[in-house]
Motif scaffolding. Structure first.
Motif, mmCIF file in Angstrom:
data_model
loop_
_atom_site.group_PDB
_atom_site.id
_atom_site.type_symbol
_atom_site.label_atom_id
_atom_site.label_comp_id
_atom_site.label_asym_id
_atom_site.label_seq_id
_atom_site.Cartn_x
_atom_site.Cartn_y
_atom_site.Cartn_z
ATOM 1 N N VAL A 210 62.442 7.747 -38.233
ATOM 2 C CA VAL A 210 61.998 7.084 -39.470
ATOM 3 C C VAL A 210 62.013 5.571 -39.244
ATOM 4 C CG1 VAL A 210 62.823 8.924 -40.999
ATOM 5 C CG2 VAL A 210 64.341 7.034 -40.381
ATOM 6 N N GLU A 211 61.285 4.843 -40.088
ATOM 7 C CA GLU A 211 61.263 3.389 -40.010
ATOM 8 C C GLU A 211 62.194 2.791 -41.058
ATOM 9 O OE1 GLU A 211 57.282 1.909 -40.407
ATOM 10 O OE2 GLU A 211 56.965 1.895 -38.228
ATOM 11 N N VAL A 212 62.881 1.726 -40.657
ATOM 12 C CA VAL A 212 63.741 0.996 -41.599
ATOM 13 C C VAL A 212 63.391 -0.487 -41.514
ATOM 14 C CG1 VAL A 212 65.652 2.638 -41.526
ATOM 15 C CG2 VAL A 212 65.582 0.749 -39.887
ATOM 16 N N PRO A 213 63.514 -1.205 -42.616
ATOM 17 C CA PRO A 213 63.208 -2.631 -42.576
ATOM 18 C C PRO A 213 64.357 -3.430 -41.962
ATOM 19 C CG PRO A 213 63.931 -2.015 -44.770
ATOM 20 C CD PRO A 213 63.872 -0.749 -43.967
ATOM 21 N N THR A 214 64.024 -4.466 -41.225
ATOM 22 C CA THR A 214 64.998 -5.423 -40.716
ATOM 23 C C THR A 214 64.482 -6.818 -41.057
ATOM 24 O OG1 THR A 214 63.983 -5.753 -38.541
ATOM 25 C CG2 THR A 214 65.484 -3.876 -38.783
ATOM 26 N N ILE A 215 65.263 -7.836 -40.750
ATOM 27 C CA ILE A 215 64.825 -9.205 -41.010
ATOM 28 C C ILE A 215 63.584 -9.532 -40.191
ATOM 29 C CG2 ILE A 215 65.462 -11.634 -40.747
ATOM 30 C CD1 ILE A 215 68.338 -10.823 -41.320
ATOM 31 N N GLU A 216 63.527 -8.999 -38.962
ATOM 32 C CA GLU A 216 62.409 -9.315 -38.072
ATOM 33 C C GLU A 216 61.166 -8.463 -38.344
ATOM 34 O OE1 GLU A 216 65.447 -8.426 -36.937
ATOM 35 O OE2 GLU A 216 66.256 -10.377 -36.346
ATOM 36 N N GLY A 217 61.301 -7.384 -39.110
ATOM 37 C CA GLY A 217 60.164 -6.483 -39.355
ATOM 38 C C GLY A 217 60.666 -5.060 -39.491
ATOM 39 N N LYS A 218 59.927 -4.109 -38.910
ATOM 40 C CA LYS A 218 60.296 -2.701 -38.973
ATOM 41 C C LYS A 218 60.960 -2.262 -37.670
ATOM 42 C CE LYS A 218 58.354 -1.677 -43.022
ATOM 43 N NZ LYS A 218 59.085 -1.094 -44.164
ATOM 44 N N ALA A 219 61.870 -1.297 -37.791
ATOM 45 C CA ALA A 219 62.519 -0.720 -36.614
ATOM 46 C C ALA A 219 62.595 0.789 -36.785
ATOM 47 C CB ALA A 219 63.920 -1.301 -36.437
ATOM 48 N N LYS A 220 62.387 1.534 -35.672
ATOM 49 C CA LYS A 220 62.467 2.986 -35.723
ATOM 50 C C LYS A 220 63.875 3.432 -35.340
ATOM 51 C CE LYS A 220 57.677 4.434 -35.012
ATOM 52 N NZ LYS A 220 56.756 5.259 -34.185
ATOM 53 N N ILE A 221 64.398 4.372 -36.117
ATOM 54 C CA ILE A 221 65.705 4.935 -35.801
ATOM 55 C C ILE A 221 65.602 6.458 -35.813
ATOM 56 C CG2 ILE A 221 66.944 2.968 -36.755
ATOM 57 C CD1 ILE A 221 67.636 4.712 -39.180
ATOM 58 N N SER A 222 66.496 7.089 -35.102
ATOM 59 C CA SER A 222 66.507 8.551 -35.028
ATOM 60 C C SER A 222 67.506 9.124 -36.028
ATOM 61 C CB SER A 222 66.881 9.008 -33.613
ATOM 62 O OG SER A 222 65.891 8.615 -32.683
ATOM 63 N N ILE B 13 76.324 6.825 -42.900
ATOM 64 C CA ILE B 13 76.013 5.420 -42.650
ATOM 65 C C ILE B 13 75.712 5.219 -41.173
ATOM 66 C CG2 ILE B 13 76.867 3.056 -42.756
ATOM 67 C CD1 ILE B 13 78.637 3.920 -45.095
ATOM 68 N N LEU B 14 74.522 4.705 -40.888
ATOM 69 C CA LEU B 14 74.101 4.415 -39.527
ATOM 70 C C LEU B 14 74.179 2.909 -39.319
ATOM 71 C CD1 LEU B 14 70.937 6.707 -39.479
ATOM 72 C CD2 LEU B 14 73.269 7.308 -38.814
ATOM 73 N N ARG B 15 74.794 2.486 -38.230
ATOM 74 C CA ARG B 15 75.003 1.061 -37.973
ATOM 75 C C ARG B 15 74.065 0.567 -36.876
ATOM 76 N NH1 ARG B 15 79.404 -2.610 -38.437
ATOM 77 N NH2 ARG B 15 80.748 -0.964 -39.267
ATOM 78 N N LEU B 16 73.272 -0.453 -37.194
ATOM 79 C CA LEU B 16 72.426 -1.125 -36.207
ATOM 80 C C LEU B 16 73.086 -2.457 -35.885
ATOM 81 C CD1 LEU B 16 70.488 0.986 -37.540
ATOM 82 C CD2 LEU B 16 68.618 -0.578 -37.014
ATOM 83 N N ARG B 17 73.755 -2.496 -34.756
ATOM 84 C CA ARG B 17 74.550 -3.671 -34.417
ATOM 85 C C ARG B 17 73.670 -4.899 -34.139
ATOM 86 N NH1 ARG B 17 79.719 -2.559 -34.247
ATOM 87 N NH2 ARG B 17 80.422 -0.419 -33.894
ATOM 88 N N GLY B 18 74.135 -6.043 -34.659
ATOM 89 C CA GLY B 18 73.438 -7.306 -34.409
ATOM 90 C C GLY B 18 72.171 -7.503 -35.206
ATOM 91 N N LYS B 19 71.892 -6.606 -36.148
ATOM 92 C CA LYS B 19 70.673 -6.730 -36.955
ATOM 93 C C LYS B 19 70.952 -7.356 -38.326
ATOM 94 C CE LYS B 19 67.544 -5.001 -34.201
ATOM 95 N NZ LYS B 19 66.380 -5.821 -33.772
ATOM 96 N N GLY B 20 72.149 -7.924 -38.476
ATOM 97 C CA GLY B 20 72.483 -8.597 -39.730
ATOM 98 C C GLY B 20 72.228 -10.089 -39.639
ATOM 99 N N LEU B 21 73.063 -10.875 -40.309
ATOM 100 C CA LEU B 21 72.902 -12.329 -40.363
ATOM 101 C C LEU B 21 73.916 -13.015 -39.461
ATOM 102 C CD1 LEU B 21 72.484 -12.699 -44.227
ATOM 103 C CD2 LEU B 21 70.676 -12.825 -42.517
#
Length: 388
Positions: free
Chosen positions: A298-310, A320-328
């Motif tokens: 599926v696609e999730v929004p990030t600050i830089e745009g869209k990212a695909k996650i499984s 809760i799924l954690r995408l490291r380093g995709k915060g502020l």
């Protein structure tokens, strides 16, 4: 460039020091390193400026609160003619004397040149008032840092008289009440004997001179209403309510004094998909029942745009799924937050006959029956384990 010392260390006070202790510590340091006591000593001059910068921050409740929370990073970032917070390299020795000279109470007489600000002895120099503006930032701007150009309506120095308030150079006369010193001395008889005190001259306001021929453009004030386009560099990682100071970009002072500061208050624009929690971002992800059962991308929004996650097969609601380093980023420049994706399963509210028949058939199968014991399904337990 040498690393800045801690402001509390500069003044030699504890972090819980009160206003009086900070004022006394600055007075002691300023006397020790004053240029008149250390002629030609560049190191003493730098320590004198360092002490003044520390006092400028720690004597101001707003600046001190920001410094205690963010350190030097919360006070810095070049903008316009000065820096964020304190002096930022934008104040001269004269500015220091004019802004803080009054804390010495005139006890030095002429011994130190009066602490008045350069070429006019012990006279008082006016200071313009500060201006507060609000700036709205998107999460993308906060993540990367940004530059904003603001048109600020404010008082500016009168061009016709150069900010002096007088018609020309001969438009001044020495104040007869203080004879140009800017201060008056009073002698009073008290229980302890005769006491001598000094105060600002009420006739000239401490300036030492009086305007006899006023400038027609500004009426003798030295300032007029105007505006200025100010470019502000905002560092990455700032947050809602944080205030940045642009030195010298506030209102101009009467009669050619020191300009006030521009206080920039940060506001965050609402983002419908990403919610901020400190340096972390939270996204609520809706997936279908079939995706939760079978898994998929599926696609999730990030600050830089869209990212695909499984999505793993058998994912439950609330995971809760954690995408490291995709915060502020941190405003101090250390580390970066994460993007936390909270899974929410969308349940259909209506079914047609074919869909209902399929679901009813599934409900009779082994893996779709209610288990005798449910493990790790309590949302509070899941949240507790997540934050351990």
């Amino acid at each position: 460039m040498a690393e800045k010392r801690d402001y509390y260390e500069v003044l030699g006070v504890a972090k819980n020091a009160n206003d009086d202790e900070i004022k006394k510590a600055y007075r002691k340091a300023a006397i020790k390193y004053h240029p008149d006591k250390n002629p030609g000593d560049k190191e003493a001059e730098e320590k004198f400026k360092e002490a003044a910068e520390a006092y400028d921050v720690l004597s101001n409740p707003d600046k001190r609160a920001r410094y205690d929370q963010f350190g030097h990073a919360g006070m810095s970032g070049a903008a316009g003619g000065g820096g964020f917070g304190g002096f930022g390299g934008g104040f001269s020795m004269e500015d220091i004397f004019s802004q803080f000279g009054d804390i010495f109470g005139g006890h030095f007489g002429g011994g130190f040149g009066g602490f008045g600000g350069g070429g006019r002895g012990g006279q008082r120099v006016n200071r313009g008032s500060d201006i507060r503006v609000r700036v709205k930032l998107t999460l993308a701007e906060i993540a990367a840092g940004t530059t904003k150009k603001l048109k600020v309506n404010k008082y500016v120095a009168c061009e016709k008289c150069g900010g002096s308030g007088a018609k020309d150079a001969s438009g001044f006369t020495t104040c007869p009440n203080c004879n140009g010193s800017g201060v008056v001395t009073r002698v009073e008889n008290t229980f302890f004997g005769r006491m001598q005190t000094q105060g600002v001259c009420p006739s000239c306001g401490g300036e030492g001179r009086i305007i006899k021929d006023k400038c027609e453009a500004c009426g003798g004030e030295g300032i007029v209403k105007g505006s200025e386009i100010i470019e502000i560099n905002i560092p990455a990682g700032v947050g809602e309510g944080m205030a940045l100071t642009v030195a010298g970009k506030g209102n101009a002072a009467r009669h050619g004094g020191v300009n006030g500061d521009l206080i920039v208050v940060i506001e965050e624009e609402h983002n419908a998909q990403l919610m901020r929690d400190g340096n972390d971002l939270i996204h609520n992800l809706n997936i279908t029942v079939t995706t939760a059962l079978l898994g998929g991308e599926v696609e999730v929004p990030t600050i830089e745009g869209k990212a695909k996650i499984s999505i793993a097969a058998g994912t439950h609601s609330g995971k809760i799924l954690r995408l490291r380093g995709k915060g502020l980023p941190s405003v101090n420049g250390y580390g970066r937050g994460d993007l936390l994706v909270v899974v929410d399963i969308t349940i259909p509210t209506s079914l047609n006959s074919e869909e209902r028949a399929l679901v009813e058939k599934l409900s009779t199968m082994t893996h779709f029956k209610r288990p005798e014991k449910v493990e790790n399904q309590n949302i509070f337990e899941r949240m507790k384990s997540f934050f351990k």
